[in-house]
Design a protein around this motif. Structure first.
Motif, PDB file in Angstrom:
ATOM      1  N   ASP A  42       0.573  -1.274   0.168  1.00 59.28           N
ATOM      2  CA  ASP A  42      -0.079   0.052  -0.038  1.00 59.28           C
ATOM      3  C   ASP A  42       0.866   1.362  -0.147  1.00 59.28           C
ATOM      4  O   ASP A  42       1.503   1.284   0.892  1.00 59.28           O
ATOM      5  N   PRO A  43       0.848   2.008  -1.197  1.00 57.39           N
ATOM      6  CA  PRO A  43       1.754   3.217  -1.050  1.00 57.39           C
ATOM      7  C   PRO A  43       1.329   4.341  -0.255  1.00 57.39           C
ATOM      8  O   PRO A  43       2.277   5.194   0.246  1.00 57.39           O
ATOM      9  N   ARG A  44       0.162   4.196   0.504  1.00 55.25           N
ATOM     10  CA  ARG A  44      -0.080   4.993   1.659  1.00 55.25           C
ATOM     11  C   ARG A  44       0.633   4.863   2.864  1.00 55.25           C
ATOM     12  O   ARG A  44       0.534   5.641   3.856  1.00 55.25           O
ATOM     13  N   LEU A  45       1.445   3.724   3.109  1.00 58.37           N
ATOM     14  CA  LEU A  45       2.095   3.367   4.323  1.00 58.37           C
ATOM     15  C   LEU A  45       3.529   3.644   3.876  1.00 58.37           C
ATOM     16  O   LEU A  45       3.955   2.869   2.920  1.00 58.37           O
ATOM     17  N   SER A  92       1.234   5.960   8.264  1.00 55.28           N
ATOM     18  CA  SER A  92       0.206   6.161   7.428  1.00 55.28           C
ATOM     19  C   SER A  92       0.272   7.538   6.955  1.00 55.28           C
ATOM     20  O   SER A  92       0.335   8.500   7.793  1.00 55.28           O
ATOM     21  N   THR A  93       0.077   7.933   5.803  1.00 52.77           N
ATOM     22  CA  THR A  93       0.338   9.335   5.218  1.00 52.77           C
ATOM     23  C   THR A  93      -1.226   9.986   4.774  1.00 52.77           C
ATOM     24  O   THR A  93      -1.189  11.117   4.638  1.00 52.77           O
ATOM     25  N   GLU A  94      -1.975   9.109   4.881  1.00 49.55           N
ATOM     26  CA  GLU A  94      -3.496   9.688   4.765  1.00 49.55           C
ATOM     27  C   GLU A  94      -4.271   8.513   5.369  1.00 49.55           C
ATOM     28  O   GLU A  94      -4.114   7.332   5.929  1.00 49.55           O
ATOM     29  N   ASP A  95      -5.671   8.780   5.700  1.00 54.05           N
ATOM     30  CA  ASP A  95      -6.484   7.833   6.108  1.00 54.05           C
ATOM     31  C   ASP A  95      -6.601   6.573   5.174  1.00 54.05           C
ATOM     32  O   ASP A  95      -6.790   6.798   3.850  1.00 54.05           O
ATOM     33  N   LEU A  96      -6.658   5.591   5.609  1.00 51.81           N
ATOM     34  CA  LEU A  96      -7.008   4.361   4.990  1.00 51.81           C
ATOM     35  C   LEU A  96      -7.500   3.277   5.920  1.00 51.81           C
ATOM     36  O   LEU A  96      -7.674   3.596   6.925  1.00 51.81           O
ATOM     37  N   ALA A 115      -4.611   9.185   9.402  1.00 52.06           N
ATOM     38  CA  ALA A 115      -3.284   9.421   8.875  1.00 52.06           C
ATOM     39  C   ALA A 115      -2.420   9.899   9.971  1.00 52.06           C
ATOM     40  O   ALA A 115      -2.802  10.185  11.031  1.00 52.06           O
ATOM     41  N   GLY A 116      -1.090   9.479   9.769  1.00 51.78           N
ATOM     42  CA  GLY A 116       0.007  10.063  10.940  1.00 51.78           C
ATOM     43  C   GLY A 116       0.400   8.956  11.887  1.00 51.78           C
ATOM     44  O   GLY A 116       0.812   9.581  12.812  1.00 51.78           O
TER      45      GLY A 116
END
Length: 398
Positions: free
Chosen positions: A60-63, A290-294, A303-304
């Motif tokens: 997952d690129p959001r991680l 996490s760079t955004e909610d997922l 996120a965060g």
């Protein structure tokens, strides 16, 4: 989906270091993705213990793996050397892509095939004094010196410096004192900086000179070259040491499996995946955030937050591997996550497998009735949540 939350950090319980699998089973049974406290400062992270959820999270690129980005916005008293804190493992594309482009050719199947005679010579040299009836510590006398010798040979680290470098790397995984970790990172970083600077300043054809040229051609600057060398040293031997030690212990605790490999050593390459699955040398993968909610596995992750993926837990997920606490050499265990998954999958996996195969083949053919020198329950495990490995493995050769 809201999961029950443990009140204390489950990954710092002394029982976890000895045997993490009951803890993983309990956590996974509650929810394969859940929020847990970390440390004693009121911080939290999301821990992933299910196999499909772990595979999803790995890709997952959001991680993000960019730890510098995460901590830039948060006060911290940590003092890691940049060579350790900004490695390929702590970066995202495109920086990660540049690092990996240089690292991957070092461990191709063809390159490792060419190294196999040297691996065999190193194992022979390490075990030449072993005799039936003698007690040996497999960790200190084989599982540790074999991979550190190999990776230092690849990097051109002088032989007199290798033991000290291994000791610093060992300290990096200390779960009890961050000051020890930070100090070790500076010793490794400073040492490798001097080594790289010397190679950059003096013409030569040694392994390190070759790596420096590869880094320059791959658009890695001097500091990135140091960080890649640091990663190869640390990741290139610590987990392989545990891979060998854990595999030998698993076989000794399952004598029918050990006897099967003794009768047909050519089964060893096919047994490696099950041995990796059964007792993974990587218990919890390195830091993500996490760079955004997922949402993963139906659990929302804001996120965060730090996200911890546990290959050790995923490899024992009964939904993926029936009867996961059973060592079954006939099992198709190729879906294990001990080397990770996705773009961050360990590039050194072929070398690790070759080293483990050679070590196991030597043990089962030369000492087919080897046994533990002490009860398995008395063995001491490293106190680190990232890797799982023995401090010592005393054996009686037979």
């Amino acid at each position: 989906m809201t999961a029950p939350r443990p009140r204390q950090d489950p990954l710092r319980d002394p029982r976890f270091f000895t045997d993490p699998y009951p803890t993983y089973d309990q956590l996974r049974a509650r929810c394969p993705v859940q929020r847990i406290p970390t440390g004693s400062g009121g911080h939290h992270a999301y821990l992933i213990t299910g196999h499909p959820e772990a595979r999803e999270a790995f890709t997952d690129p959001r991680l993000s793996k960019d730890t510098a980005r995460f901590f830039a916005e948060r006060p911290s008293n940590r003092d890691l050397h940049p060579a350790i804190s900004r490695t390929m493992l702590a970066s995202d594309p495109p920086a990660h892509t540049r690092h990996r482009r240089v690292a991957t050719p070092l461990f191709t199947t063809g390159r490792v095939r060419a190294l196999r005679p040297y691996i065999a010579r190193v194992v022979d040299n390490l075990t030449t004094a072993w005799q039936p009836g003698k007690e040996v510590d497999l960790v200190a006398e084989l599982a540790l010196p074999l991979p550190i010798t190999m990776i230092c040979e690849l990097l051109g680290v002088p032989e007199p410096d290798r033991a000290e470098l291994a000791a610093w790397s060992h300290a990096l995984f200390d779960a009890t004192d961050t000051n020890i970790v930070d100090a070790a990172s500076h010793r490794i970083g400073d040492y490798l900086t001097d080594l790289v600077d010397t190679a950059r300043a003096t013409p030569g054809e040694g392994p390190l000179h070759s790596l420096v040229r590869d880094c320059e051609e791959g658009d890695l600057d001097r500091d990135e070259t140091v960080s890649l060398a640091a990663l190869l040293i640390v990741a290139g031997h610590e987990t392989t040491t545990h891979f060998i030690g854990n595999a030998v212990l698993a076989l000794l605790r399952h004598p029918e499996a050990f006897d099967r490999l003794r009768r047909d050593p050519d089964l060893i390459p096919g047994a490696l995946d099950e041995l990796l699955r059964y007792d993974s040398p990587v218990s919890v993968a390195t830091f993500r955030h996490s760079t955004e909610d997922l949402s993963i596995g139906g659990t929302g992750i804001p996120a965060g937050f730090p996200v911890l993926i546990a290959p050790g837990a995923a490899n024992r997920d009964p939904a993926q591997f029936p009867h996961p606490d059973r060592l079954d050499l006939d099992r198709d265990a190729t879906g294990h996550l001990s080397f990770g998954h996705g773009i961050h999958r360990c590039p050194g996996a072929p070398l690790a497998r070759a080293e483990a195969e050679t070590a196991l083949r030597t043990l089962v053919t030369r000492f087919p009735k080897t046994r533990l020198a002490i009860p398995a329950e008395s063995l001491t495990w490293r106190r680190t949540r990232l890797t799982r490995g023995l401090a010592t493995l005393p054996l009686i050769l037979s």
